[in-house]
Design an enzyme around this catalytic site. Structure first.
Site, PDB file in Angstrom:
ATOM      1  N   PRO A   1       6.077  -4.175   6.069  1.00  0.00           N
ATOM      2  CA  PRO A   1       4.938  -3.928   6.561  1.00  0.00           C
ATOM      3  C   PRO A   1       3.861  -4.354   5.931  1.00  0.00           C
ATOM      4  O   PRO A   1       3.773  -4.288   4.683  1.00  0.00           O
ATOM      5  CB  PRO A   1       5.090  -2.405   6.758  1.00  0.00           C
ATOM      6  CG  PRO A   1       5.839  -2.206   5.382  1.00  0.00           C
ATOM      7  CD  PRO A   1       6.843  -3.319   5.252  1.00  0.00           C
ATOM      8  N   HIS A   2       2.642  -4.596   6.401  1.00  0.00           N
ATOM      9  CA  HIS A   2       1.328  -4.748   5.975  1.00  0.00           C
ATOM     10  C   HIS A   2       0.819  -3.437   5.452  1.00  0.00           C
ATOM     11  O   HIS A   2       0.178  -2.863   6.153  1.00  0.00           O
ATOM     12  CB  HIS A   2       0.467  -5.570   7.057  1.00  0.00           C
ATOM     13  CG  HIS A   2      -0.978  -6.011   6.661  1.00  0.00           C
ATOM     14  ND1 HIS A   2      -1.208  -7.017   5.990  1.00  0.00           N
ATOM     15  CD2 HIS A   2      -2.105  -5.216   6.325  1.00  0.00           C
ATOM     16  CE1 HIS A   2      -2.428  -7.249   5.542  1.00  0.00           C
ATOM     17  NE2 HIS A   2      -3.028  -6.030   5.984  1.00  0.00           N
TER      18      HIS A   2
END
Length: 544
Positions: free
Chosen positions: A487-488
């Site tokens: 995930p960012h």
């Protein structure tokens, strides 16, 4: 998340591992509730399927698949397997002759309780201003107390002056804090408590004692509310700073390592209106547990509401030196929501008149596709569900009708989509959050006029998030089949744990087939509080 350059051997091993987890049957890998709908999508030609008890290897149900149905956006022919007749709790898998098996899944009354706990604890792990600690699947996730110098007042006319702006949640994959996005986030979370308190009280969130006497769920909401209160200008004007951030985004560092100067920004009318709505909601939901604090929230709401009434023009936030999230909102929807919540809390007739006029100006529209930039649904829903007297009967009838028609449209779209996605055919940055948030529309409609189709479509949204989708993957870190690993999220990218921080829904693709599980792709794979709140709400409706 550790960054390493894999060897060819590792890459080949990883490719084999991913292939080994590829199943021909796409379904909710978390599980199913005994008495509700159960179905799977099979993007391969098939005539029949069977449900097998995973512990005894005995066949418990045989069914005929329906299809094929071709859908252009996924470019697939899909067959559907309905196994709603299987109601006995246990662990199962689907087997399709000539194709193979699905992943194992559970049928249980409490099938979604762990997911509900994990997704809500994700907010605790987002806390700013204190150290957090969590253990999940053998990994330890923790931060030290961060951003204890929040924040400076240079941009609100006091260069070099510092005021307490600590607390709250980090907004998304970055470490900023934004009032407008907190608006839809807390609004939906308060709705979760209001609509499903009995369900949520069954979940043990294991939170630190930061709000003595509060139920655990509300304890977490108060952490954010405490920070929101600090965003109101201290001069008594009622203006509310749009955000509290540094002037630009940090790199992928842990929050305690982010020592860049952070600032209260100038006010905006959208942030000020959202502040009113949130403080009014906090006042009525917290009153039973802390009447003095609830009154503080209500007093603050009135100050800002009166300021808005005296200043009806739209005050846009201008980014200026700031390159962090803009969250520009047009403010008519925020003002409508503010009036609705303050009326619901106080019964004030001027607030009621304010809401009804604004609702008429917006033609009583109910949106199926909504987020922080348009919170009018929250105002409409609060009004429709309110038991207070004084409503204009025609306005009330129109809003009720529009809510039910909107829910009916969502049911139809989900039924026509091969993966039962209520946001059928629409994809964009953060669309997974919208899919989850559409469960609010459906559950509100069900409260107004109970209909099993509304509940089943809300469940369709949950199923889609956890694997009943084109990718046959969960969109939530740490939960379900083959969840996102990259995930960012600055914590996941900066710590020394390979697996990402658990329980977070990622934004999703910009088309039906272009989602990528890549840290660098913030527009596909970021995490954010507004999407997370929608996930919490979606699961809350099915916690037993």
């Amino acid at each position: 998340m550790r960054r390493v350059i894999p060897s060819l051997f590792v890459l080949l091993t990883l490719s084999f591992s991913v292939a080994a987890q590829t199943y021909p049957v796409h379904l909710n890998s978390i599980g199913f509730l005994p008495e509700l709908k159960k179905s799977a999508a099979i993007p391969h030609e098939c005539e029949s399927f069977k449900v097998v008890n995973a512990e005894t290897a005995k066949e418990v149900f045989t069914g005929k698949s329906t299809g094929p149905k071709f859908q252009k956006d996924v470019d697939q022919n899909v067959w559907i397997a309905d196994f709603s007749e299987v109601k006995t709790p246990g662990k199962y898998y689907l087997e399709v002759p000539g194709l193979g098996k699905s992943t194992e899944f559970e049928i249980a009354d409490d099938a979604f309780r762990f997911a509900a706990k994990t997704s809500m604890r994700a907010f605790y792990l987002w806390r700013c201003g204190m150290g957090v600690h969590g253990e999940y699947e053998g990994n330890v996730y923790e931060t030290e107390a961060c951003h204890l110098k929040d924040a400076y007042e240079d941009y609100i006319g006091k260069p070099g002056s510092q005021r307490n702006g600590t607390g709250g949640w980090h907004d998304a994959g970055d470490h900023g804090k934004y009032v407008v996005n907190a608006g839809v986030t807390l609004g939906v979370l308060f709705y979760a408590w209001d609509h499903f308190q009995v369900n949520l009280e069954k979940v043990e969130y294991e939170l630190p004692e930061t709000a003595p006497g509060y139920p655990e769920f509300l304890k977490e909401l108060k952490w954010e509310t405490d920070w929101i209160l600090k965003m109101q200008y201290p001069d008594g004007s009622g203006r509310v700073s749009h955000k509290l951030t540094r002037t630009n985004f940090s790199g992928f560092i842990m929050p305690q390592d982010d020592h860049e100067k952070r600032y209260f920004t100038e006010w905006s009318s959208a942030a000020t209106a959202d502040f009113v709505a949130l403080m009014a909601m906090a006042a009525r939901h917290f009153k039973s547990y802390d009447a003095e604090y609830a009154q503080k929230c209500l007093d603050a709401a009135w100050v800002s509401y009166r300021f808005l009434q005296e200043n009806p023009e739209y005050k846009r936030f201008e980014q200026g030196d700031f390159q962090t999230g803009g969250y520009q909102s047009r403010n008519v929807d925020d003002r409508l929501w503010a009036a609705a919540e303050l009326w619901e809390t106080t019964g004030d007739p001027e607030c009621l008149a304010d809401f009804e006029k604004r609702a008429a100006d917006m033609e009583f529209e109910i949106d199926e596709n909504w987020d922080w930039s348009d919170v009018s649904n929250l105002g409409m829903f609060t009004y429709a569900l309110s038991e207070r007297s004084g409503k204009n009967p025609q306005v009330a009838q129109t809003i009720r009708k529009d809510i039910l028609e909107n829910a009916g449209d969502l049911v139809k779209k989900a039924q026509e989509d091969v993966y039962n996605r209520p946001l059928a055919g629409r994809y964009y940055w953060g669309c997974n959050g919208t899919v989850a948030r559409q469960t609010v529309n459906l559950q509100v409609a069900n409260k107004l006029q109970p209909d099993k189709k509304y509940i089943e479509t809300a469940l369709d949204a949950v199923n889609h998030i956890f694997g009943h989708n084109y990718y046959n993957r969960s969109y939530v870190t740490g939960l379900g089949l083959n969840p996102p690993m990259n995930p960012h999220d600055r914590r996941s990218g900066a710590d020394d744990v390979e697996a990402p921080w658990p329980g977070y829904i990622v934004g999703g693709g910009h088309s039906a087939t272009d989602w990528v599980d890549e840290e660098e792709s913030y527009s596909h794979n970021e995490v954010a509080i507004n999407w997370q709140a929608a996930l919490v709400y979606a699961l809350a409706g099915f916690v037993n």
